[in-house]
Design a protein around this motif. Structure first.
Motif, PDB file in Angstrom:
ATOM      1  N   VAL A  48      32.262   8.045  38.251  1.00  0.00           N
ATOM      2  CA  VAL A  48      33.430   8.873  39.748  1.00  0.00           C
ATOM      3  C   VAL A  48      33.117   7.505  40.830  1.00  0.00           C
ATOM      4  O   VAL A  48      32.246   6.945  40.697  1.00  0.00           O
ATOM      5  N   VAL A  49      34.366   7.949  41.762  1.00  0.00           N
ATOM      6  CA  VAL A  49      34.067   7.076  42.661  1.00  0.00           C
ATOM      7  C   VAL A  49      34.345   8.099  43.846  1.00  0.00           C
ATOM      8  O   VAL A  49      35.665   8.538  43.665  1.00  0.00           O
ATOM      9  N   SER A  50      33.448   8.259  44.882  1.00  0.00           N
ATOM     10  CA  SER A  50      33.892   9.063  45.790  1.00  0.00           C
ATOM     11  C   SER A  50      33.399  10.917  45.438  1.00  0.00           C
ATOM     12  O   SER A  50      34.486  11.051  45.890  1.00  0.00           O
ATOM     13  N   GLY A  51      32.913  10.681  44.422  1.00  0.00           N
ATOM     14  CA  GLY A  51      32.829  12.023  43.481  1.00  0.00           C
ATOM     15  C   GLY A  51      34.154  12.671  42.869  1.00  0.00           C
ATOM     16  O   GLY A  51      34.169  13.786  42.249  1.00  0.00           O
ATOM     17  N   THR A  52      35.126  11.668  42.644  1.00  0.00           N
ATOM     18  CA  THR A  52      36.271  11.882  41.853  1.00  0.00           C
ATOM     19  C   THR A  52      36.440  10.468  40.396  1.00  0.00           C
ATOM     20  O   THR A  52      36.085   9.337  40.870  1.00  0.00           O
ATOM     21  N   PRO A  53      36.571  12.119  39.380  1.00  0.00           N
ATOM     22  CA  PRO A  53      36.442  11.138  38.185  1.00  0.00           C
ATOM     23  C   PRO A  53      37.145   9.636  37.963  1.00  0.00           C
ATOM     24  O   PRO A  53      38.359   9.558  38.575  1.00  0.00           O
ATOM     25  N   VAL A  54      37.129   8.611  37.201  1.00  0.00           N
ATOM     26  CA  VAL A  54      37.997   7.285  36.933  1.00  0.00           C
ATOM     27  C   VAL A  54      38.315   7.965  35.954  1.00  0.00           C
ATOM     28  O   VAL A  54      40.098   7.288  35.898  1.00  0.00           O
ATOM     29  N   PHE A  55      38.683   8.529  35.474  1.00  0.00           N
ATOM     30  CA  PHE A  55      39.384   9.037  33.804  1.00  0.00           C
ATOM     31  C   PHE A  55      40.839  10.088  33.739  1.00  0.00           C
ATOM     32  O   PHE A  55      39.438  10.955  34.352  1.00  0.00           O
ATOM     33  N   SER A  56      40.865  10.564  33.678  1.00  0.00           N
ATOM     34  CA  SER A  56      41.813  11.244  33.322  1.00  0.00           C
ATOM     35  C   SER A  56      41.150  11.893  31.964  1.00  0.00           C
ATOM     36  O   SER A  56      40.973  13.104  31.882  1.00  0.00           O
ATOM     37  N   LYS A  57      41.451  11.071  30.725  1.00  0.00           N
ATOM     38  CA  LYS A  57      40.900  11.651  29.795  1.00  0.00           C
ATOM     39  C   LYS A  57      40.746  10.302  28.262  1.00  0.00           C
ATOM     40  O   LYS A  57      41.618   8.826  29.439  1.00  0.00           O
ATOM     41  N   VAL A  58      39.798  10.136  27.574  1.00  0.00           N
ATOM     42  CA  VAL A  58      39.717   8.696  26.570  1.00  0.00           C
ATOM     43  C   VAL A  58      40.158   9.323  25.705  1.00  0.00           C
ATOM     44  O   VAL A  58      39.865  10.977  25.224  1.00  0.00           O
ATOM     45  N   GLU A  59      41.071   9.461  25.078  1.00  0.00           N
ATOM     46  CA  GLU A  59      41.817   9.649  23.563  1.00  0.00           C
ATOM     47  C   GLU A  59      40.589   8.492  22.114  1.00  0.00           C
ATOM     48  O   GLU A  59      40.835   7.157  22.744  1.00  0.00           O
ATOM     49  N   VAL A  60      40.405   9.838  21.257  1.00  0.00           N
ATOM     50  CA  VAL A  60      39.681   8.716  20.817  1.00  0.00           C
ATOM     51  C   VAL A  60      40.342   9.179  19.032  1.00  0.00           C
ATOM     52  O   VAL A  60      40.605  10.276  18.734  1.00  0.00           O
ATOM     53  N   THR A  61      40.258   7.554  18.269  1.00  0.00           N
ATOM     54  CA  THR A  61      40.797   7.799  16.890  1.00  0.00           C
ATOM     55  C   THR A  61      39.213   7.515  16.274  1.00  0.00           C
ATOM     56  O   THR A  61      39.029   6.384  16.127  1.00  0.00           O
ATOM     57  N   ALA A  62      39.227   8.235  14.803  1.00  0.00           N
ATOM     58  CA  ALA A  62      37.866   8.079  14.158  1.00  0.00           C
ATOM     59  C   ALA A  62      38.349   7.570  13.232  1.00  0.00           C
ATOM     60  O   ALA A  62      39.624   7.035  12.959  1.00  0.00           O
ATOM     61  N   PRO A  63      37.153   7.116  12.631  1.00  0.00           N
ATOM     62  CA  PRO A  63      37.543   6.091  11.717  1.00  0.00           C
ATOM     63  C   PRO A  63      38.191   6.577  10.105  1.00  0.00           C
ATOM     64  O   PRO A  63      39.374   6.142  10.099  1.00  0.00           O
TER      65      PRO A  63
END
Length: 679
Positions: free
Chosen positions: A409-424
């Motif tokens: 977070v920067v000044s209380g606001t998250p840096v990421f909107s989302k993270v997409e994860v692909t499993a093996p």
């Protein structure tokens, strides 16, 4: 008879070749002693391990220490009843070997001999062989060795200098058979009636060659042809051992000589890579410059919150840390084929940590470089033992993966909107910020946000009479639907590669992709059931039940400057709150999970979720957790009295004793207070 230099087949052949010539004379007396010696190694010498020799009846005959070069030796009575079983134990790792007769012989103890022992063991656990070695006959032993060698023959051909893995002569110096060991990762997981085994070749690839099989099944087809140039460097184990020795030498330098700004009276200081001045420390890193190191978003340094890579360089309490037990895990699939190795560290107080580091070969020496990733994330297999203290029939065991992504977070606001994860296995998951949480939370299949970073593959009630599944009520997790079968869990490779793509809240920023590779897979439920874990003491459980039986939560009253609201995890009188049985990984992080005050007055468990945690040494058996404000709008803390503490109406519903096993498995003993089933 055609003589083969293969394990005990050679013994049978030698016996057939002697004694047939006639010739009279007195029969020489039988020898009174038998000498048994060999090498205990995983590629690296298994130095410091203790080898115990057991006879046919499971009696411990003798013990011997493994030397720095991996060698050990026994002299035992010649009438010691065979078969013989040898166990080499160091920390929580046990290597096993066996021989069908009592006579002077060379007998190696390696991961490959442990595979052989697993296939001869009555339940597939190589450690069980000493209680029932009935399957260890010359014929069976020779067959197991021959078949295993056939499976590994392409690797043996690539390395050259073939050696019988059980009785052959080799040195733990990175050449010949030892290079075969350096090139293999072997996993043996007991599951009750058999073991799940996987052998993988350590080549620089995101999709390594793996051979999965069971201790009671057929061996797989041989490895494909392997190009020698794709294997780890010759002597890689010695290079890793040299690096851990140099790490130890760095941390032996007094604080005031390690970094700028420290004096003989300093306890801790802050600084950056430029402040690391000791040559023994600077030369650990690529280019002899700590500024070149980057790992999961952290550069070498230490800020006021103790954040930074190698922050211990700036703390006097880290002086004297010893690094050892370095083990190659895999080569990264990049141009430099960076080396990922696991290690153990021990501080002066005896606290032990297991972790991995990334190094790069430079002129025949390994230098630390880190994974060069911008963001703090990791993927580890995960086991949870959830005991419902107020409703025992709901208690369950669960397995999955913890995809931990820091909620920056920067000044209380998250840096990421989302993270997409692909499993093996190609499955895709999404993680998003959750207010009050230090990590991103997994998005469920219906689009709702879970309360956890854990992907739950499967779970089962501890009580066989309880109908349904834990996923029916434990809705805070993101459960696989349908649940993974045991075979599907096993199908995920030990060293599976997970792709993480970071999407920024500022859409103008380009996405960032990181690949994270595990060093072991999630255990099956049967495997997890055999894992020893830390647990709350009976007195602690009784006290929690007394405090939480009404609402199923611990409810905080008005704040007080003299007796602040904290999570005091000790029993009445200050006694131990948890215990650690033999063989269990000791907790190093203790957490509480709960909700802030109810915003509309409708009752407990209605406010926003939070989690607070504290790091503890492995020797700890109690802890004190204070409230920490995590984001703008977080209401679960109150500092109106001048003391930061839990706000009135905040509740705690779950504790977690968290431990990390040496093979990178996160173990969560999570006592819960709420009532998940109808009362």
């Amino acid at each position: 008879m055609i003589c083969r230099l293969l394990g005990t087949a050679f013994l049978a052949c030698a016996l057939a070749a002697c004694g047939g010539g006639g010739g009279g004379g007195d029969t020489p007396p039988a020898p009174e002693k038998a000498d048994i010696a060999g090498i205990a190694a995983t590629g690296a010498p298994f130095a410091g391990a203790v080898v115990t020799l057991y006879d046919r009846n499971g009696r411990a005959v003798q013990t011997a220490d493994v030397g720095a070069d991996g060698s050990y030796t026994f002299t035992i009575p010649a009438d010691t009843p065979a078969p013989l079983v040898l166990e080499a134990v160091r920390d929580d790792v046990t290597l096993v070997s066996t021989f069908a007769e009592t006579r002077s012989t060379r007998l190696n103890i390696t991961p490959l001999t442990t595979v052989i022992a697993a296939r001869l063991s009555p339940d597939g656990d190589p450690r069980s062989l000493r209680t029932d070695p009935s399957q260890v006959t010359p014929e069976r032993l020779a067959k197991e060795v021959e078949e295993l060698v056939a499976v590994l023959q392409p690797l043996v051909d690539a390395v050259g200098n073939p050696v019988d893995p059980l009785t052959g002569t080799f040195s733990a110096d990175g050449t010949g058979h030892d290079r075969v060991l350096d090139s293999l990762s072997v996993s043996i997981r007991p599951s009750g009636t058999f073991s799940n085994i996987e052998i993988a070749v350590r080549v620089a690839s995101d999709d390594p060659v793996t051979l999965p099989f069971t201790s009671n099944g057929e061996l797989p087809a041989p490895l494909p042809d392997i190009a020698p140039g794709t294997l780890p460097p010759v002597g890689i184990a010695q290079m890793i051992a040299d690096l851990t020795t140099r790490l130890t030498a760095c941390y032996a330098v007094p604080l005031e000589q390690r970094v700028n700004g420290a004096t003989s009276s300093s306890t801790n200081v802050t600084g950056t890579a430029a402040d690391v001045v000791a040559p023994a420390c600077r030369t650990l890193f690529v280019g002899d410059d700590p500024a070149n190191f980057l790992n999961n978003g952290f550069r070498v340094g230490r800020d006021a919150n103790n954040n930074g890579a190698f922050a211990g360089l700036f703390r006097r309490g880290a002086t004297g840390v010893v690094f050892d037990n370095g083990q190659l895990e895999f080569l990264r699939n990049n141009a430099e084929a960076d080396v990922v190795f696991s290690y153990r560290s021990r501080d002066a107080a005896g606290a032990v940590t297991h972790d991995t580091l990334v190094a790069r070969t430079a002129g025949g020496t390994l230098k630390l470089v880190g994974n060069q990733y911008a963001y703090n994330a990791r993927v580890r297999p995960w086991v949870v033992d959830r005991e419902f203290l107020n409703q025992a029939q709901a208690s369950y065991l669960g397995v999955g993966y913890n995809v931990w992504i820091a909620n920056q977070v920067v000044s209380g606001t998250p840096v990421f909107s989302k993270v997409e994860v692909t499993a093996p296995n190609g499955e895709k998951f999404t993680f998003k910020p959750l207010a009050g949480r230090t990590e991103l939370a997994a998005v469920r299949g219906d689009g709702s946000l879970s309360n956890s970073s854990v992907l739950m593959l499967a779970g089962r009630f501890k009580s066989a009479s309880q109908p349904g599944a834990p996923s029916d009520f434990e809705t805070g997790f993101n459960w696989a639907a349908p649940a993974y079968t045991e075979d599907r869990i096993k199908a995920v490779p030990e060293q599976g590669t997970w792709k993480l793509e970071f999407f920024h809240a500022d859409a103008a920023q380009a996405n960032v992709v990181q690949h994270h590779r595990t060093i072991s897979r999630a255990p099956t439920l049967a495997e997890a059931a055999l894992m020893p874990m830390a647990d709350l003491t009976p007195q602690a459980k009784d006290e929690i039940r007394a405090d939480t039986s009404t609402y199923g939560v611990a409810l905080f009253g008005p704040p007080s400057a003299s007796a602040p609201n904290t999570a005091d995890l000790s029993v009445a009188g200050g006694g131990d709150f948890w215990t650690v049985p033999a063989g269990a990984a000791a907790p190093t992080s203790i957490s509480v999970y709960g909700r802030g005050p109810d915003p509309d007055g409708s009752g407990p468990l209605r406010g926003p979720a939070f989690d607070d945690r504290v790091t503890v040494p492995q020797s700890a058996r109690k802890a004190l957790i204070t409230c920490t404000t995590l984001s703008v709008g977080d209401t679960h803390c109150d500092n109106a009295t001048g003391v930061n503490q839990y706000a009135q109406g905040s509740t705690i519903s779950v504790l977690e004793l968290w431990a990390l096993a040496p093979r990178g498995v996160e173990i969560s003993r999570s006592p819960a207070f709420w009532y998940p089933l109808p009362r």
